[in-house]
Structures are given as structure tokens and as C-alpha cells.
Motif scaffolding. Structure first.
Motif, PDB file in Angstrom:
ATOM      1  N   ASN A  41       0.861  -1.185   0.000  1.00  0.00           N
ATOM      2  CA  ASN A  41       0.000   0.000   0.000  1.00  0.00           C
ATOM      3  C   ASN A  41       0.895   1.231   0.000  1.00  0.00           C
ATOM      4  O   ASN A  41       1.870   1.289   0.754  1.00  0.00           O
ATOM      5  CB  ASN A  41      -0.898  -0.019   1.233  1.00  0.00           C
ATOM      6  CG  ASN A  41      -1.959   1.054   1.202  1.00  0.00           C
ATOM      7  OD1 ASN A  41      -1.663   2.239   1.137  1.00  0.00           O
ATOM      8  ND2 ASN A  41      -3.220   0.655   1.259  1.00  0.00           N
ATOM      9  N   PRO A  42       0.581   2.246  -0.838  1.00  0.00           N
ATOM     10  CA  PRO A  42       1.442   3.428  -0.920  1.00  0.00           C
ATOM     11  C   PRO A  42       1.386   4.327   0.305  1.00  0.00           C
ATOM     12  O   PRO A  42       2.248   5.193   0.483  1.00  0.00           O
ATOM     13  CB  PRO A  42       0.925   4.165  -2.159  1.00  0.00           C
ATOM     14  CG  PRO A  42      -0.502   3.724  -2.286  1.00  0.00           C
ATOM     15  CD  PRO A  42      -0.523   2.300  -1.813  1.00  0.00           C
ATOM     16  N   ALA A  43       0.373   4.161   1.168  1.00  0.00           N
ATOM     17  CA  ALA A  43       0.237   5.034   2.332  1.00  0.00           C
ATOM     18  C   ALA A  43       1.323   4.750   3.363  1.00  0.00           C
ATOM     19  O   ALA A  43       1.821   3.631   3.473  1.00  0.00           O
ATOM     20  CB  ALA A  43      -1.143   4.847   2.960  1.00  0.00           C
ATOM     21  N   GLY A 223       6.076   5.126  -2.261  1.00  0.00           N
ATOM     22  CA  GLY A 223       4.643   5.362  -2.372  1.00  0.00           C
ATOM     23  C   GLY A 223       4.092   4.811  -3.666  1.00  0.00           C
ATOM     24  O   GLY A 223       4.518   3.766  -4.173  1.00  0.00           O
ATOM     25  N   THR A 224       3.157   5.536  -4.265  1.00  0.00           N
ATOM     26  CA  THR A 224       2.484   5.064  -5.487  1.00  0.00           C
ATOM     27  C   THR A 224       3.452   4.754  -6.630  1.00  0.00           C
ATOM     28  O   THR A 224       3.304   3.719  -7.295  1.00  0.00           O
ATOM     29  CB  THR A 224       1.428   6.083  -5.940  1.00  0.00           C
ATOM     30  OG1 THR A 224       0.489   6.291  -4.878  1.00  0.00           O
ATOM     31  CG2 THR A 224       0.678   5.591  -7.170  1.00  0.00           C
ATOM     32  N   CYS A 252      -3.959  -0.124  -6.911  1.00  0.00           N
ATOM     33  CA  CYS A 252      -2.939   0.633  -6.176  1.00  0.00           C
ATOM     34  C   CYS A 252      -3.465   1.211  -4.869  1.00  0.00           C
ATOM     35  O   CYS A 252      -2.681   1.657  -4.034  1.00  0.00           O
ATOM     36  CB  CYS A 252      -2.404   1.782  -7.034  1.00  0.00           C
ATOM     37  SG  CYS A 252      -1.428   1.271  -8.451  1.00  0.00           S
ATOM     38  N   CYS A 254      -4.953   4.060  -4.431  1.00  0.00           N
ATOM     39  CA  CYS A 254      -4.472   5.432  -4.377  1.00  0.00           C
ATOM     40  C   CYS A 254      -5.531   6.359  -4.954  1.00  0.00           C
ATOM     41  O   CYS A 254      -6.525   5.914  -5.529  1.00  0.00           O
ATOM     42  CB  CYS A 254      -3.161   5.578  -5.154  1.00  0.00           C
ATOM     43  SG  CYS A 254      -3.333   5.311  -6.938  1.00  0.00           S
ATOM     44  N   SER A 255      -5.321   7.654  -4.816  1.00  0.00           N
ATOM     45  CA  SER A 255      -6.236   8.646  -5.357  1.00  0.00           C
ATOM     46  C   SER A 255      -5.865   8.960  -6.805  1.00  0.00           C
ATOM     47  O   SER A 255      -4.761   8.645  -7.269  1.00  0.00           O
ATOM     48  CB  SER A 255      -6.164   9.930  -4.528  1.00  0.00           C
ATOM     49  OG  SER A 255      -4.876  10.510  -4.644  1.00  0.00           O
ATOM     50  N   SER A 258      -2.746  11.046  -6.793  1.00  0.00           N
ATOM     51  CA  SER A 258      -1.508  10.275  -6.604  1.00  0.00           C
ATOM     52  C   SER A 258      -1.122   9.531  -7.876  1.00  0.00           C
ATOM     53  O   SER A 258       0.059   9.451  -8.231  1.00  0.00           O
ATOM     54  CB  SER A 258      -1.671   9.281  -5.459  1.00  0.00           C
ATOM     55  OG  SER A 258      -1.860   9.951  -4.245  1.00  0.00           O
TER      56      SER A 258
END
Length: 438
Positions: A41-43, A223-224, A252, A254-255, A258
Motif C-alpha cells: 500500500n502506498p500510504a 509510495g504510489t 494501487c 491510491c487517489s 496520486s
């Protein structure tokens, strides 16, 4: 886990696949399905892992409800379900992940290092792996002054994987379904890990796999961008990676912002030449990335290497990823370097072959990758002070500024073109730079 007949068949097939191509250093083979699965996870702030009390009834009920072969229930575990509609453009029908995701930094490093070691020793040890954490420290070029901190992070990765299971259903009817880890026993620096069949089943049953050296991947922005890279590669056909935005956002986690920032970063580093958007009204529903065919991650990593650093010297007690069986703790403490080295075939360790199916390798054009390296930490703190200082990255108001700095490729990693087995990657530089100003 698989029954004996299944295990024997998988073992034979995996070893056939294993010998089709040469893998060196820190490389491991990852199936396309695991690269697409939301394992990472990119978070930065992931769901916190919590110990669950073993309960066979609860485990069975959870497994049955999710269609998973085996589950170890934990109170904070997350469930991620991705259906056929969201997997458009892929050969997969369903993804289910239950457990705790890993981040793209220390978790990423430790997980890839473990998979690499597991695959190197699979012929001799099967799914059992015994590691000496001092060797992990050396391979990852971590500062030995903060061994306690890194060991705690390593154990957290094992715990998160212990409570994680996955199911991958392919459109051709195949299925990959198991826990990531069934057991982790810690005796001092020696750690015995019993893996599930995920990392072998996926290579055997999936149609496409890729050799990955995590040290090269550390040259990419965290991250992403770091997890998106392999996903884009999965969609890449003849220099064009076309994918549904909805699918990629789901894979992903993600937003849209991102995702766009990661693609812009790829353009800046020369991986992507152009982006073609397909709109439905005002909404972008598909993207086609025009890939720069001459871009090479190994070269990108090498070109971003400011200084070569050497890994810490091996301690007197030998560090090895394959250890003789130790019957009691008294024997364990007395195993010395010379006697241990006599039990290890280092030629097999460094030159053993591992890869994707020959046909798929030819069709996909899998490229070899080389490892990377980074600088050394200089701060002199106790483990507790270091842990508090590191944690402050995520809790202080200035975290966003520090995150931007530490995520740049220059800060995240130093790369060196060196021998694939002896090269080291120092994560301490990223931590040191992140901690400045506290």
C-alpha cells in the motif's frame, strides 16, 4: 497449505521453472498476480497490526466467508475484494486479500529479501526458511547501531504476513489460495519461518512472472510510483501500457491525484514518453502510457548513485540464510562461522537458477536487473530514542514536508554498479535524512 500430492507436483514444476533462467543477488521471481494484488500500500500510515488469539472456529468461519483456504483472524485485519468488473484488462476474475498490507519502504525491503531467500533455498528446504537476522542486516545494509529498531520492524513484517491470506482466481479456472506465513519462531537472531504456498503456487500457476531486484526498485520514488511501476509493466504490450483508471486506482489503492503525480514522475525520469487519455464525457476512463523502450531501471538506479558504501563486516558468529538444524538453544549459541560455512553450498546460493516459464519469458522479454546501494547513518542514539525519533516522522506537523524530501529518488536510495551478490542497499540514509530537523 497444499496436500502432499499437490505439493510434490508444485515442487517439481517450480524447480523446472526455477532452472529456466539465472537469478543472482537479491532477485526474486514474482508472478503477475502478486504484483497486481494489493499486498503493498502506498500510504505511510497503514492499519496497525494487532495480535489475535488463535480461535479455530473463528478462523474457519472467516475463511469460509471469504473463500480462503486458511485464515488466522486478527481484530484489525482489513479485507480487500476486487471483482471481475474491476479487473478489466487482466486475466484474473477475483482478488481477495485478508490481513495487513505492507508499506513501500522497510516492509517492502524485508518482504522482497525474504522471498529472494525463500526461492534460493526452496530446492533444499522447501517452504521452511531459517534466517540469521545479522545476515538480513548485512544484505539490507542497515546500521548495526540500531539493530533493535530494525529487528522490531522485521518482526512486524513477519507478523503482518502471518495474519495475511490471499485468493487469486484466474479466468482460465486456476486458483492461488493460501496464507503468506504459517509460522515464525524467533530464538535470538535465528528466525525459523514456515511460508505458505503463495510464492511458489503463483509462479507455477500464473501465466507470466517477472524477476525483480528490490534494490533497484528502491531507486524509484516511494509510495504510489514504487508499486505502480510493476503494475504498469504488467499492462505493457509493445511499448504501450493501456489500463482502466478505475482498475488501476483499485489495484494501487491510491487517489487520482496520486496516480497522475506518479505518471508525471515517470515522465520526468524518462520511463514514460507520453500519456493518452480516453474520456467518457468529462471523465478520464482509460490511460495509455507510451513507454520509453530504452528506459532501464538498472541504469536509472546506477545513474542516481552518488557514493558507494560498504556493508558492515560479518560478525564472528556466521550469518547464513541456510543453517544446519539446531536441536537446542545451547547448540545455537555455539555455532561458529567456520563450522557453519562447511554446511553451506555458497555456489548454489549465488548461482542457482530461478525464473519464469521459458515460453512466457521469450514472449514477454523479461530483463535482468542489478542491485543497488546507499549511504550510512551517523546518528548515535539508543534504540528507544531512535524509535521515537523515527515515529515522529509520521506524527509531527512537519511530516508532509519531510515526506516529500525523503521520497525523492536522491534521498530514498543511493545506487552503485557492483557485484550482484556483494552489493548492498543502505536504508539508513533515508531514515537519517527524514529525521533531520527533529
Amino acid at each position: 497449505m497444499n496436500n502432499n500430492n499437490e505439493l510434490t507436483e508444485i515442487y517439481k514444476t517450480f524447480m523446472d521453472v526455477y532452472k529456466e533462467a539465472k537469478v543472482s543477488g537479491n532477485q526474486g521471481v514474482w508472478a503477475k498476480s502478486l504484483l497486481l494484488l494489493s499486498m503493498f500500500n502506498p500510504a505511510r500510515n497503514l492499519q496497525k497490526y494487532a495480535v489475535g488469539e488463535s480461535n479455530d472456529i473463528a478462523n474457519l468461519e472467516k475463511a469460509n466467508s471469504l473463500g480462503l483456504r486458511s485464515v488466522e483472524v486478527s481484530p484489525n485485519a482489513v479485507t480487500i475484494h476486487i471483482g471481475e468488473e474491476e479487473l478489466g484488462g487482466t486475466p484474473y476474475k477475483e482478488f481477495v486479500f485478508y490481513g495487513y498490507q505492507l508499506n513501500t519502504e522497510l516492509h517492502f525491503v524485508f518482504c522482497h529479501d525474504l522471498v529472494s531467500k525463500l526461492q534460493k533455498t526452496y530446492e533444499q528446504q522447501g517452504s521452511d526458511l531459517v534466517v540469521d537476522f545479522q545476515l538480513v542486516m548485512r544484505d539490507c545494509n542497515l546500521d548495526t547501531k540500531h539493530t533493535g529498531f530494525y529487528k522490531a520492524a522485521f518482526i512486524e513484517v513477519l507478523d503482518r504476513m502471518f495474519y495475511s491470506s490471499a485468493k487469486i482466481v484466474m479466468k482460465d479456472g486456476g486458483e492461488i489460495n493460501d496464507r503468506f506465513i504459517y509460522k515464525r519462531e524467533i530464538k535470538g537472531d535465528f528466525i525459523h519461518i514456515k511460508f505458505g504456498d503463495i510464492f511458489t503456487d503463483s509462479v507455477v500457476k500464473d501465466t507470466w512472472s517477472k524477476k525483480i531486484d528490490w534494490k533497484d526498485k528502491m531507486a524509484l520514488k516511494s509510495g504510489t510510483p514504487r508499486i505502480l511501476f510493476d503494475k504498469v509493466e504488467m499492462f505493457n504490450a509493445y511499448g504501450e501500457a493501456r489500463f482502466s483508471v478505475k482498475t488501476m486506482l483499485k489495484l494501487c489503492e491510491c487517489s487520482s491525484k496520486s496516480l497522475n503525480e506518479a505518471i508525471q514522475y515517470y515522465k520526468e525520469i524518462g520511463y514514460v514518453d507520453d500519456v493518452i487519455d480516453v474520456r467518457r464525457g468529462k471523465t478520464i476512463v482509460e490511460k495509455t502510457l507510451i513507454i520509453n523502450k530504452s528506459f532501464n531501471l538498472k541504469k536509472f538506479a546506477r545513474d542516481n548513485a552518488p557514493v558507494e558504501r560498504k556493508a558492515p563486516a560479518l560478525p564472528d558468529v556466521a550469518c547464513a540464510s541456510i543453517l544446519p538444524k539446531i536441536e537446542n538453544s545451547a547448540e545455537q549459541g555455539s555455532v561458529k562461522k567456520d563450522s557453519l560455512l562447511a554446511n553451506i553450498d555458497f555456489l548454489a546460493e549465488t548461482e542457482v537458477s530461478l525464473a519464469v516459464k521459458a515460453y512466457e519469458r521469450k514472449k514477454s522479454g523479461v530483463v535482468d536487473v542489478e542491485p543497488v546501494n546507499v549511504p550510512e547513518m551517523t546518528q548515535d542514539m539508543s534504540d528507544e530514542e531512535y524509535r521515537m525519533d523515527f515515529d515522529s516522522i509520521f506524527t509531527e506537523p512537519k511530516a508532509l514536508v519531510k515526506d516529500t524530501q525523503s521520497s525523492s529518488p536522491e534521498q530514498a536510495v543511493d545506487v552503485v554498479d557492483a557485484d550482484a551478490w556483494n552489493t548492498t542497499c543502505d536504508f539508513n540514509s533515508w531514515v537519517n535524512e527524514s529525521n533531520k530537523g527533529n
